[in-house]
Design an enzyme around this catalytic site. Structure first.
Site, short mmCIF file in Angstrom:
data_model
loop_
_atom_site.label_atom_id
_atom_site.label_comp_id
_atom_site.label_asym_id
_atom_site.label_seq_id
_atom_site.Cartn_x
_atom_site.Cartn_y
_atom_site.Cartn_z
N GLY A 1 0.95 -1.24 -0.20
CA GLY A 1 0.25 -0.08 -0.31
C GLY A 1 0.65 1.60 0.09
N ASN A 2 0.53 2.68 0.45
CA ASN A 2 0.74 3.85 0.72
C ASN A 2 0.38 4.58 1.17
OD1 ASN A 2 -1.32 5.30 -0.63
ND2 ASN A 2 -0.54 3.51 -2.83
N GLN A 3 0.83 5.62 1.23
CA GLN A 3 0.41 6.22 2.49
C GLN A 3 -0.83 7.45 2.55
OE1 GLN A 3 3.68 8.12 4.65
NE2 GLN A 3 4.97 6.25 4.74
N ALA B 1 -3.76 7.76 -4.88
CA ALA B 1 -2.72 7.38 -5.03
C ALA B 1 -2.54 5.74 -5.91
CB ALA B 1 -2.13 7.31 -3.85
#
Ligand code: CTP
Length: 397
Positions: free
Chosen positions: A207-209, A275
């Site tokens: 995943g990402n932030q 994102a």
């Protein structure tokens, strides 16, 4: 919300205790508040608390025993600019549908001429019951606006949908309701937001932030200004609810892609702020991967570029906006994305600007357009940035 008159109805659910915060928020925003309570709600919060916070008497029955006067529910409905019922229990909801007026709150509802906005709260099985769903449809068909319940921990200890929208969300909803600018009235807007999670096995993901906050603020700004919004949202803790919002929650980039493909041509404006993970694991293990070896290789395959697809499938009248988060050669990279993805605008945020990026509630953006014009904005809250983006779209398309 200065000088707006809010009639606040409270029915008998545990979430009634949160109404004290809502009253405070409304009073702080300059609204005038009068509370009207069902008998059952007084078991969860005292009329004295609400009278003190709202600086007004609380209406509890048709008849005021102290003064000997009659509480005129018709006048109350005429007085209010909006009648908000929160929490709305399953029982009071069904009475509203039936036209039952066995308490003063229900009588005020039946005679209200102002917009009625309700925030249901109940246990998850009650919330999902076909009769509740049917009742909500009926209320909507009567013109009642529903702020959907949230997912979360319930008074029963169970976890699921049914938790009343938080006081801040109800307050935001009312702010949107009373907002004056309606310059995107009835325009259909598609927004992607949040991160995507790409499964490795049943318990792990890449995943990402991203928090989804920028996209959520954009959705609120469009709703605020009259638009109908479809929000395709990856895993995010942010909450949003509105009758003109279609919310599609997804997890992976492929799921987001499928949702976008099914709705893009129904929308005039597309804002792609998600994102999306650029890569996903080539194989998703059926079982949890055990730690047997010293090293573990993970083969990744490219996710579809959803924005690129939307640009390739863009009709003449559609406006497409992308985001670019860059760390170097920012404007040049953003311009290349604008051209490659066939965009009308690209919103650039540079990770070199302090206060901009996933972790912050502020952002500093530059908007570039296909005619090579660019405009840079100051560091602002994401809410203000959203308004700037809408103003720019309004003035330049
Ligand atoms: N985007 C998308 N689908 C993807 C990747 C990106 O829709 N699979 C969209 C984002 O929502 C954003 C824009 O494309 O609006 C740019 O995303 P960004 O990650 O900055 O660029 P990429 O095209 O992924 O390029 P790179 O990661 O190489 O900078």
């Amino acid at each position: 919300m200065q000088n707006k008159r809010i009639l606040l109805g409270i029915t008998g659910g545990i979430a009634a205790y949160k109404i004290a915060s809502l009253v405070r928020l409304l009073i702080k925003s300059g609204a005038e508040v009068r509370c009207i309570m069902t008998p059952a709600s007084c078991d969860f919060i005292t009329p004295l608390t609400l009278a003190t916070l709202s600086k007004n008497d609380v209406i509890q029955s048709f008849w005021d025993t102290e003064t000997g006067s009659w509480s005129n529910h018709v006048d109350l409905g005429m007085w209010a600019d909006a009648f908000v019922i929160a929490p709305l229990t399953a029982s009071s909801m069904s009475k509203m549908v039936q036209g039952n007026s066995d308490n003063v709150l229900l009588a005020a509802y039946l005679s209200a001429k102002c917009p009625v906005i309700v925030a249901p709260a109940m246990d998850l099985d009650m919330y999902k019951h076909p009769s509740t769903i049917e009742n909500m449809h009926k209320l909507e068909s009567f013109g009642v606006q529903i702020i959907p319940a949230n997912d979360g921990e319930l008074a029963s200890g169970l976890i699921g949908e049914g938790r009343m929208a938080e006081p801040e969300e109800i307050h935001d909803y009312l702010q949107i309701h009373f907002a004056k600018k309606r310059d995107f009235l009835d325009r259909n807007v598609l927004i992607t937001a949040g991160p995507t999670h790409e499964a490795i096995d049943p318990v792990r993901f890449i995943g990402n932030q991203s928090t989804g906050k920028m996209g959520i603020e954009l959705a609120k700004a469009f709703l605020n200004r009259g638009a109908k919004v479809t929000l395709i949202l990856g895993p995010s803790a942010e909450q949003i609810g509105h009758p003109n919002l279609t919310l599609r929650k997804i997890v992976s980039g492929m799921e987001m892609f499928e949702e976008v493909k099914s709705v893009w041509n129904n929308n005039e404006i597309g804002i792609f702020s998600a994102a999306v993970a650029d890569y996903r694991p080539a194989q998703v293990a059926d079982q949890k991967i055990k730690k047997k070896e010293e090293t573990l290789g993970l083969e990744l395959v490219k996710n579809p570029d959803i924005l690129f697809w939307a640009g390739q499938n863009k009709a003449e009248k559609q406006i497409l906006v992308g985001f670019a988060l860059e760390t170097n050669n920012e404007e040049e990279n953003a311009k290349q994305k604008l051209i490659k993805k066939n965009l009308d605008f690209i919103v650039l945020n540079s990770l070199n600007d302090s206060g901009a990026g996933f972790a912050y509630s502020t952002n500093k953006i530059t908007i570039l357009d296909k005619d090579n014009k660019s405009i840079s904005f100051q560091l602002k809250s994401k809410k203000e940035v959203a308004e700037d983006i809408l103003d720019h779209l309004k003035n330049n398309s």
